[in-house]
Design a protein around this motif. Structure first.
Motif, PDB file in Angstrom:
ATOM      1  N   SER A 178      47.921  38.892  37.686  1.00 34.12           N
ATOM      2  CA  SER A 178      47.621  40.175  38.236  1.00 34.12           C
ATOM      3  C   SER A 178      48.926  40.828  38.876  1.00 34.12           C
ATOM      4  O   SER A 178      49.777  40.102  39.152  1.00 34.12           O
ATOM      5  N   ARG A 248      37.211  45.566  36.626  1.00 38.91           N
ATOM      6  CA  ARG A 248      37.062  47.334  36.820  1.00 38.91           C
ATOM      7  C   ARG A 248      38.734  47.723  36.693  1.00 38.91           C
ATOM      8  O   ARG A 248      38.891  48.903  36.336  1.00 38.91           O
ATOM      9  N   TRP A 249      39.788  47.079  37.264  1.00 37.97           N
ATOM     10  CA  TRP A 249      41.012  47.727  37.222  1.00 37.97           C
ATOM     11  C   TRP A 249      41.580  47.341  35.840  1.00 37.97           C
ATOM     12  O   TRP A 249      42.445  48.035  35.603  1.00 37.97           O
TER      13      TRP A 249
END
Length: 250
Positions: A178, A248-249
């Motif tokens: 990420s 969510r991201w």
């Protein structure tokens, strides 16, 4: 620098103590095997040769009294586990320091715990060793006797902690891929925040510890004989939280 030197000294002491304990443990295991085999064969002369015949007060123990105690101990084993041949294993050595004198290991002594297995039942007895002479100070049976468990269920349930470990590794991999900042903090959360903890023993006992953290990716295993073998697994709160945040991201 001062604290570094203190740390080095403590580390050196720890290593020396650990090596000494390991060396003694090998001697204790050999002595335990010799003592039990002699006891099974009623070779009480050999048993006496492995005993520390002088107690802490300098008093000489009576060999005839010890022979009677050996006979009674063998009868007790036969009464509990039968006359048929049984296997045994030294499962752990222990030095305990406690505020309760009865729970503490005597000074310059080590406890050895032996697990008995006659094919149907398990039991434990304890030998107390003198660290100076490496001889037996005391032998006693513990109030432990359980039916030999079916280990198939125990090993099948071991898939649960394995799954938690794999899940946490997967989350760490996703965090690494990420764009998050300070990733090492997220790694620590995944590795350390595994709470509450569930424990299941080979004897079939399950326990739940609400505030017990299971480190090292959420799982643990202790394998001291059959009776004390246990899986421990923590709920992967850290991993679940970051899985939610990553979803969510995205």
């Amino acid at each position: 620098m001062k604290y570094l030197n203190i740390g080095i000294v403590l580390l050196a002491i720890s290593i020396i103590t650990s090596c000494s304990f390991t060396k003694n443990a090998k001697t204790y295991e050999s002595t335990t095997e010799s003592f039990i085999e002699a006891l099974k064969q009623e070779d009480f002369d050999t048993c006496l040769s492995l005993m520390q015949m002088e107690n802490g007060k300098g008093q000489r123990l009576n060999p005839d009294t010890l022979r009677v105690e050996f006979t009674q101990f063998k009868r007790m084993l036969n009464a509990h586990f039968g006359e048929k041949p049984y296997e045994y294993e030294v499962v752990k050595w222990e030095k305990t320091l406690s505020t309760n004198p009865e729970e503490s290991t005597p000074t310059n002594a080590t406890r050895a715990f032996v697990e008995f297995n006659n094919g149907d039942e398990l039991g434990v007895f304890q030998l107390l060793f003198d660290d100076t002479t490496n001889k037996v100070l005391d032998i006693r049976a513990l109030d432990i006797k359980v039916n030999k468990p079916d280990l198939l269920l125990f090993w099948l349930l071991g898939l649960i902690p394995l799954a938690v470990v794999l899940f946490n590794i997967y989350i760490i991999r996703e965090i690494k891929r990420s764009n998050l900042q300070k990733k090492w903090l997220k790694y620590l959360a995944v590795i350390l925040l595994n709470v509450p903890t569930f424990t299941y023993t080979a004897a079939g006992n399950a326990t739940f510890h609400l505030l017990s953290f299971q480190f090292l990716f959420g799982a643990g295993f202790s394998g001291q004989g059959i009776i004390e073998s246990a899986w421990s697994v923590g709920l992967p709160l850290g991993g679940l939280y970051w899985l939610w945040m990553l979803k969510r991201w995205k």
